[in-house]
Enzyme design. Structure first.
Site, mmCIF file in Angstrom:
data_model
loop_
_atom_site.group_PDB
_atom_site.id
_atom_site.type_symbol
_atom_site.label_atom_id
_atom_site.label_comp_id
_atom_site.label_asym_id
_atom_site.label_seq_id
_atom_site.Cartn_x
_atom_site.Cartn_y
_atom_site.Cartn_z
ATOM 1 N N SER A 1 -14.236 -53.801 -11.920
ATOM 2 C CA SER A 1 -15.317 -54.643 -11.411
ATOM 3 C C SER A 1 -16.072 -53.901 -10.323
ATOM 4 C CB SER A 1 -14.753 -55.956 -10.850
ATOM 5 O OG SER A 1 -15.791 -56.831 -10.473
ATOM 6 N N CYS A 2 -17.403 -54.009 -10.342
ATOM 7 C CA CYS A 2 -18.240 -53.400 -9.310
ATOM 8 C C CYS A 2 -19.212 -54.451 -8.784
ATOM 9 C CB CYS A 2 -18.991 -52.186 -9.861
ATOM 10 S SG CYS A 2 -20.279 -52.587 -11.079
#
Length: 710
Positions: free
Chosen positions: A217-218
């Site tokens: 996840s970013c």
């Protein structure tokens, strides 16, 4: 889709770099805006803001500046191939391929899935080699669109046509799918669909090797999330390790199945934001790093996870799941204790503010409708009266004897209802503060002990000071319990039963037996001393509060002043109203001052700062001090002191004019709860002018010195 994400007019080959990466990003904005798909300045601002928070250079010599913004009208992919590489922050060197992703603020899932496919393709060296070898913009466009919208395989096409013929012959009935044939138009690349929990399996499955789970996840969930997933999947496939990946990106999340979690031997987290659902993996060995490490060092992370499976001393997902830092994606244990405690207190204050805002504004409406004396009779009137049985003037006891309320009938009844609702909400203030401080330290297991500890703090008279202490105690004790390693069958009970029970016993016992009375005495002394200030002392208090509100623009010092003001608001005294007004007015000064400065001297600010300045007008008017953070972070030595002087002027004037605010938040939008309003506005204008003048002069002097030096 109405048009392709990339067309030849979005491609530039053999481009001489116009400067550093910021200049290249500006050129990318020019290319995309020239097609009419975006407003140039707004797109550049979005790309630059993203770059400032997270460098977009990637291993392999490419960079992917990207953003989602209202300035983009239609999603687009821009492409620059530079004659000389430019540093975009990648550890393995500069980038010569620049792929710009411009997504509208309302990007739909279809676009996000296509962007995820592109992100995965960029990890593959052969795809990068094809982009570097292309000789015309049309070739680049075809390569990229071939990944996003691949043509169906001949066998798949034939199967689809046969299926359609059968369906037609059956009068439209659904036909059985030929075994092994992909649907027409289906992507045949090995890129997994966006958000899917995908698997990369090798010989490990048949050999009984470890089963790994990975979550990526970013911050934007557009590119790095899926590049990290692709890198980990490729590494697992090469090493013959079974891996399932859950991408928590903008295109949605398809979570792991219960069967996958039950079979898992270790968890990999590659994230720069807080991931959801950690409690699912309680007790599993944990390998956690920022998302870019998974992109550049996927094989090493797979090796670390495999090693952790057989290491009894390996880090594990705590029983509470959430007891991790959300800021960097790294293990919370790597943070220093002062930072962890500061972050927890900030979490508590942030979650407390809705209680204060709702409760305080309802109380202010109660005063407005029911009169100043509604506070003395609110509960009795709200419970004992109704719309069909309205009260007359109600007798109450004051410091001067028995009096009758100023208002009666519907006005008094509605005022009492609003005030009762608000005071009930304000009653949760200390408990919410304590509960969410504990949550910030220990995650879900800390919430119940923190809330109960805060309620006990109110019970013994320790107020918000006691709430701070109980929140920290509950968080630390619960956090210690989460470090225990119970058997897997017991791990599920730890966060919901065992840890809350034991932590509540410890914290509640300490408060009732030892800490409550001393904290209550200290709180009473502080409150009486500060709220008792008058005349010159009150002006001095206004200066101090103004300085605190502008010192760190929404940080712990700012929040300490705000917490002091809101905690006293429920007392309903003139002194507490004046303190609230001084805090709110001073907190409005920094964003308003910076907005004014960007208008008066535009040349002193970058296009991005001028855009932030336009937004800061509204943020300042609404009492959101954080609106000045972009300016303070970029130039703290000139911005912060200037704002502090302006805030001190405003705080002093509010006290000198005797301005009071019955509302805890809202700025100029709660004008009905502020009296005298003219004094409030005059104090804000004076402080804003002072701060704006100081910061403008300071920046002007710096600009002249730089010009002379050049």
């Amino acid at each position: 889709m109405s048009s392709q994400l990339m067309t030849p007019d979005l491609v530039r080959l053999e481009v001489d770099p116009p400067g550093d990466k910021l200049a290249v990003i500006g050129l990318m904005a020019d290319v995309i805006a020239a097609t009419g798909r975006a407003d140039r300045d707004g797109l550049e601002a979005g790309l630059l803001q993203r770059e400032e928070s997270f460098a977009t250079g990637m291993p392999g010599g490419f960079a992917i500046p990207h953003c989602r913004t209202e300035a983009v009208h239609e999603a687009a992919l821009g492409f620059l191939r530079l004659t000389e590489p430019v540093d975009f922050g990648s550890a393995d060197g500069p980038a010569d391929l620049i792929i710009g992703i411009a997504a509208p603020a309302g990007t739909d899932n279809q676009h996000l899935q296509l962007l995820a496919q592109l992100s995965r393709a960029l990890i593959r060296p052969e795809f990068l080699a094809q982009l570097r070898g292309a000789t015309a913009p049309e070739q680049v466009s075809e390569l990229v669109m071939g990944v996003l919208e691949p043509a169906p395989e001949p066998a798949a096409q034939a199967a689809a046509e046969a299926s359609a013929a059968v369906a037609s012959a059956d009068g439209g009935a659904a036909a059985a799918t030929t075994s092994g044939a992909a649907p027409a138009g289906a992507a045949t690349s090995d890129a997994a669909p966006t958000g899917a929990a995908t698997a990369a399996t090798g010989d490990a499955d048949s050999a009984g090797g470890p089963v790994l789970l990975a979550i990526t996840s970013c911050p934007t969930g557009i590119a790095h999330t899926y590049m990290a997933a692709e890198s980990l999947e490729n590494a697992a496939k090469d090493k013959g390790v079974e891996l399932h990946v859950e991408t928590q990106g903008s295109g949605g999340i398809t979570p792991f199945t219960d069967e996958q979690i039950a079979r898992a031997d270790a968890l990999i987290v590659a994230a720069d934001v807080n991931i959801s659902g950690r409690e699912r993996f309680a007790g599993l060995p944990l390998v956690e790093h920022p998302v870019k490490r998974a992109i550049s060092h996927g094989p090493q992370m797979i090796d670390e996870a495999v090693a952790a499976v057989s290491d009894p001393g390996a880090k594990r997902v705590p029983a509470g799941g959430e007891a991790k830092s959300s800021g960097s994606g790294s293990d919370a244990q790597s943070q220093s204790w002062p930072r962890r405690i500061q972050a927890a207190v900030m979490t508590g204050v942030s979650y407390m503010i809705p209680f204060v805002a709702a409760g305080g504004l309802l109380m202010a409406l109660g005063f407005l409708i029911g009169g100043f004396d509604v506070a003395f009779v609110a509960n009795d009137v709200a419970v004992g009266s109704s719309l069909t049985s309205l009260p007359g003037q109600v007798e109450y006891e004051s410091t001067t004897g028995m009096l009758l309320t100023e208002r009666s009938g519907l006005a008094l009844y509605l005022g009492a209802v609003f005030f009762a609702l608000g005071s009930t909400g304000m009653g949760f203030l200390v408990a919410a503060l304590s509960g969410y401080i504990a949550f910030g330290l220990a995650g879900r297991p800390g919430i119940a002990p923190g809330f109960i500890g805060g309620a006990i703090s109110v019970l013994v008279g320790a107020g918000f000071l006691g709430g701070l202490i109980t929140g920290l105690l509950a968080g630390l004790v619960a956090l210690w319990f989460t470090t225990l390693k119970p058997p897997r069958w017991l791990a599920g009970l730890m966060p919901v039963v065992i840890i809350p029970l034991l932590t509540t016993l410890v914290v509640g016992g300490l408060m009732l037996l030892f800490l409550g009375r001393p904290l209550a005495a200290l709180m009473t002394w502080l409150q009486d001393g500060l709220t008792g200030m008058s005349g010159t002392s009150a002006i001095l208090l206004g200066i101090i509060l103004g300085l605190m509100m502008c010192f760190d623009l929404g940080g712990p010092v700012n929040k300490a002043a705000y917490l002091f003001a809101t905690a006293g608001l429920s007392q309903g005294t003139e002194a507490s109203f004046q303190i609230m007004a001084a805090v709110m007015a001073a907190g409005m000064v920094p964003p308003l001052a910076m907005a004014l400065s960007t208008v008066v001297r535009k040349k002193l600010y970058t296009p991005v700062e001028r855009e932030n300045g336009a937004t800061a007008w509204l943020l300042g008017a609404a009492f959101i001090s954080e609106g000045a953070i972009p300016f303070g972070a970029a130039d703290p030595l000139r911005v912060i002191p200037s704002c502090m002087v302006g805030g001190a002027v405003t705080g002093a004037l509010v006290m000198a004019f005797g301005v009071g605010s019955q509302a805890p938040h809202g700025g100029i939008f709660v004008a009905f709860a502020i009296s005298p309003l003219w004094g409030f506005i005059a104090a804000i204008i004076a402080g804003t002018l002072v701060a704006a003048a100081l910061v403008t002069v300071a920046k002007e002097v710096l600009s002249r010195k730089a010009a002379v030096a050049a």
